[in-house]
Design an enzyme around this catalytic site. Structure first.
Site, PDB file in Angstrom:
ATOM      1  N   HIS A 158      -0.317   6.726   5.751  1.00 18.55           N
ATOM      2  CA  HIS A 158       0.748   5.737   5.580  1.00 18.55           C
ATOM      3  C   HIS A 158       1.908   6.232   4.723  1.00 18.55           C
ATOM      4  O   HIS A 158       2.529   5.466   3.989  1.00 18.55           O
ATOM      5  CB  HIS A 158       0.189   4.429   5.011  1.00 18.55           C
ATOM      6  N   CYS A 184       0.784  -1.233   0.000  1.00 20.58           N
ATOM      7  CA  CYS A 184       0.000   0.000   0.000  1.00 20.58           C
ATOM      8  C   CYS A 184       0.815   1.282   0.000  1.00 20.58           C
ATOM      9  O   CYS A 184       0.512   2.197  -0.784  1.00 20.58           O
ATOM     10  CB  CYS A 184      -0.984  -0.010   1.152  1.00 20.58           C
TER      11      CYS A 184
END
Length: 819
Positions: free
Chosen positions: A135, A82
């Site tokens: 993230h 991701c």
């Protein structure tokens, strides 16, 4: 910065606690007449995890409707994990060029100076906001508001149970508004959609064109979702029911979002991009749309994902499939062109604009923009970047790992390697990769500093093991098990100004209020930390543990003792907690009672029934409190479930069931070797007869040897059998029968991997079932209990309980988490 201990977090703060908000991105001109932009990213869902892609039972009607209304990029590629995908999406650059190549290991940051989508759009007059999973860095200068988002509601790390969010919860949890910690109410996916829609409503009222980035936490682990979404999949998906429930919740929210856009008058002039961030995960065993591979892998199943683009008022081609190879890096230049926004000077994108393709110039095989036969590289890193860990995409060709060649037009599932028959294609794609690799330059292997220390933008900096250089320790399990410890790894930091800094070192997150050397949770490994040594900028400093982080904030002296008998004999010790291997539980507890100590002893309380009887006798004789750690009797969800059973909600109960299913592998055949130098093996064996040391024994596999362990029944069975005994209000059985064995592997394990046991109480019966090498659960649960009454059934789990009538109709759900 290098630490010589296994650490959880280091906090660095300036002596003067100055706080300053980061400056808002500069806006150069209004964006009148430009479309709004909304990008929705679903986490950990693969190509096959949607009804519109042929899923056999997952129902996603709202996403299917969006699919039907959109231009669909059917050969769209991201990174197999991701963070690299998010960096590629927001920069238009390959992960290896922009710096965010990994989800952890100190390599999850976009390089300073690389322009991002929110920065470029803000400069073009857009208001920018993000709501969800970031993230790409938790500290300045990597936070969302540092990288171009004017408004941001976000969670650190990869989300819930990641290293910086170790104890956070998906319901009623913690988030950040800009740089400030806050709390949210309700379920996180609902909350993120609510926040995004409220923000877009405000932009509409103020007539501000907006870029809304909505990267969801769903459907990443932990697979927790309100029970009404999970329950429909419990009978079909078992362990993955929570995953599919999360996607069902996402679908419901997509429907809410679409109605909001229509009601607010935003639908026609908002570009909606819907995509996922990597290949399939929990859904792969059920349906992968014919693709090979999954998240982390370089086969198409790891990086070929859905991408839908809808702009009703933008003059796009009619809804339908476009099969030209495309990638996440294409979206930034595409959105700039569709919005009529200028490209930043001096910036070279690795992606190509798809504006012409989306508007209908060219078709899926004859794109006049030259996209149908383009060649590009898919590469990221789990830790250190390695040459040829990649896929090269060229038209329908895939070169995997530099050696395997597939034609996905003829072989969607990548089953036939054509490398030996298509040497010219292999040579062409390898040559492309060599040119790409050679063009990366030295920056590709250089670390981006995880944080800037000494900046007024963030006076207090928190670092976690997730950012240790080239150490993969980014989640709660890693932390509990002390992965990377005791030495850990270095953090790469930039110190903005010289000064005197306070550095605090913790084993556990500060909100847990645990002593430095404590254990935590199931499987939590206590470390006897006595001191720390830090090397910072060539200077080395040391400090002894002062007990910071103990309950109440009071210093606690931590003593490392090898012989537990010395602890038991110490008059200053009033109570002991015993978490040794099973064979030491009862002997140590009995000695402690005799020495006048109160005792907490982990399950099982004894290695055999007779030892349990002796422990009860010792507790009574010496008038000591002995607590047996079955670990569930105080959990709110469990208490309410047991109350429902004993209160008669399902009628009289005569039968209960407890089970545990897992996917444990083989322990192999151990070799006789000397015990490690840091292990007193004679003391470890203690009351057990001596047995030679072997290399597959410690630290966990002793559970599977009768000499020291009690198998899965004593390991996990104790937890669940305690619940059914409690619910049935029974004590000793009249008869116990059991059968099983080590069926799945031929190795050193002595205890069963497959076992049933029945406990007959005369008028009530309990059945225990263990399948520790076959993970498909019962009632959609890997580990749980069920009570079967005259009027219905109650299934009790760690996530609450469900009540069914005799016809299997769901009557009631209590979704209160037990822990």
């Amino acid at each position: 910065m290098r630490t010589l201990l296994r650490l959880f977090v280091v906090t660095c703060s300036l002596a003067t606690c100055v706080r300053a908000a980061p400056a808002a991105p500069a806006v150069t001109s209004p964006a009148a007449g430009r479309p709004n932009i909304l990008v929705v990213v679903v986490d950990d869902a693969g190509y096959g995890d949607f009804g519109c892609h042929g899923h056999p039972f997952l129902q996603t009607p709202n996403i299917d409707r969006l699919h039907a209304q959109s231009v669909r990029l059917t050969d769209f590629h991201v990174s197999p994990m991701c963070t690299p995908t998010r960096g590629q999406l927001l920069t238009g650059m390959d992960a290896v060029r922009n710096g965010a190549t990994s989800v952890t290991g100190g390599r999850s940051f976009v390089r300073p100076g690389v322009r991002t989508m929110p920065e470029v759009l803000a400069a073009a007059g857009y208001r920018t906001g993000m709501f969800g999973k970031w993230h790409l860095g938790d500290n300045y200068p990597h936070r969302p508001t540092d990288r171009g988002f004017r408004d941001a509601v976000w969670v650190k790390g990869w989300g819930f149970t990641s290293a910086p969010e170790f104890a956070n919860a998906l319901t009623d949890g913690r988030c950040y508004r800009g740089a400030d910690e806050a709390r949210f109410k309700g379920y996180v996916t609902d909350f993120c959609f609510d926040e995004a829609m409220s923000w877009m409503r405000e932009r509409r009222a103020k007539q501000e064109p907006f870029f809304c980035y909505l990267p969801l936490h769903a459907a990443h682990t932990p697979h927790q979702v309100p029970e009404r979404y999970r329950a429909p999949y419990a009978g079909r998906a078992n362990r993955a029911a929570g995953f599919f429930g999360m996607l069902a919740n996402v679908d419901e929210n997509v429907g809410r979002l679409d109605r909001f856009l229509a009601d607010a008058g935003l639908r026609d002039d908002t570009i909606v991009v819907f995509m996922t961030d990597n290949g399939g995960t929990a859904g792969v065993p059920f349906h992968n749309a014919g693709l090979r591979g999954r998240k982390t892998e370089y086969y198409d199943g790891g990086h070929r994902v859905p991408c839908f683009v809808r702009w009703p008022g933008g003059g796009l081609r009619p809804p339908g499939d476009v099969a030209a190879p495309t990638q996440a890096q294409d979206l930034l230049p595409t959105l700039l062109d569709l919005a009529g926004a200028p490209r930043p000077p001096g910036v070279t994108f690795d992606g190509a604009s798809l504006a012409g393709l989306l508007r209908g110039r060219g078709d899926d095989r004859r794109a006049d923009d030259g996209l149908a036969d383009r060649t590009f590289v898919v590469q990221y890193s789990r830790a250190t970047l390695a040459k040829w860990e990649c896929a090269v995409v060229s038209g329908s060709w895939r070169l995997v790992g530099g050696t395997e060649l597939y034609d996905v037009a003829a072989d969607r599932g990548q089953q036939t390697d054509l490398a030996g028959r298509q040497a010219d294609v292999v040579a062409r794609l390898r040559a492309h990769y060599e040119r790409w690799w050679d063009g990366l330059g030295p920056a590709a292997s250089q670390f981006v500093p995880a944080a800037v220390v000494g900046s007024a933008a963030q006076p207090r900096v928190a670092l976690t093991s997730a950012d240790w250089q080239d150490v993969y320790c980014d989640n709660a399990r890693h932390i509990r098990e002390a992965v990377g410890g005791p030495r850990g790894g270095p953090w790469n930091l930039h110190v903005e100004q010289a000064g005197e800094y306070e550095v605090a070192v913790r084993r556990w997150p500060p909100e847990l209020v645990l002593p430095l050397a404590a254990g935590q949770g199931p499987g939590g490994r206590a470390l006897p930390i006595a001191s720390a040594t830090l090397t910072i900028g060539g200077q080395t400093v040391s400090a002894k543990a002062d007990g910071a982080g103990a309950a109440g904030g009071k210093p606690v002296a931590i003593h490392r003792v090898k012989d537990l008998r010395k602890v038991i004999e110490d008059p200053e010790v009033h109570a002991v907690a015993i978490a040794t291997p099973d064979h030491w539980h009862a002997p140590a507890a009995i000695m402690a009672c005799a020495a006048g100590k109160h005792v907490y002893v982990e399950k099982p309380c004894s290695h055999n029934p007779r030892e349990g009887e002796l422990l009860v006798e010792a507790a009574r004789k010496h008038d000591r409190v002995v607590q047996h750690g079955t670990q569930r009797r105080s959990w709110p969800g469990v208490v309410k479930g047991i109350q429902a059973v004993r209160g008669g909600e399902i009628g009289a109960v005569r039968f209960a069931r407890a089970w545990y299913a897992a996917d444990r592998g083989t322990i192999g055949r151990g070799k006789a070797v000397p015990a490690p130098s840091n292990l007193d093996y004679a003391m470890w064996q203690g009351p057990a007869p001596e047995r030679p040391y072997q290399d597959n024994l410690i630290h966990y596999n002793w559970h599977w040897f009768w000499h020291w362990g009690t198998g899965e029944l004593g390991n996990n069975g104790v937890h669940f059998l305690d619940l059914v005994r409690w619910g049935l209000n029974v004590d000793y059985p009249k008869r116990v029968t059991s059968s099983g064995g080590r069926y799945c592997f031929s190795d050193d394990q002595e205890t069963p991997d497959t076992q049933t046991a029945t406990f007959d109480f005369g008028d009530k019966l309990i059945l225990w079932e263990c399948r520790s090498c076959q993970p498909r659960g019962i009632e959609g649960e890997k580990a749980a209990v069920s009570f079967h009454g005259e009027r219905g059934t109650l299934v009790l789990t760690d996530a609450g309980f469900r009540v069914y009538d005799r016809d299997d109709k769901l009557l009631r759900v209590n979704a209160e988490r037990s822990a």
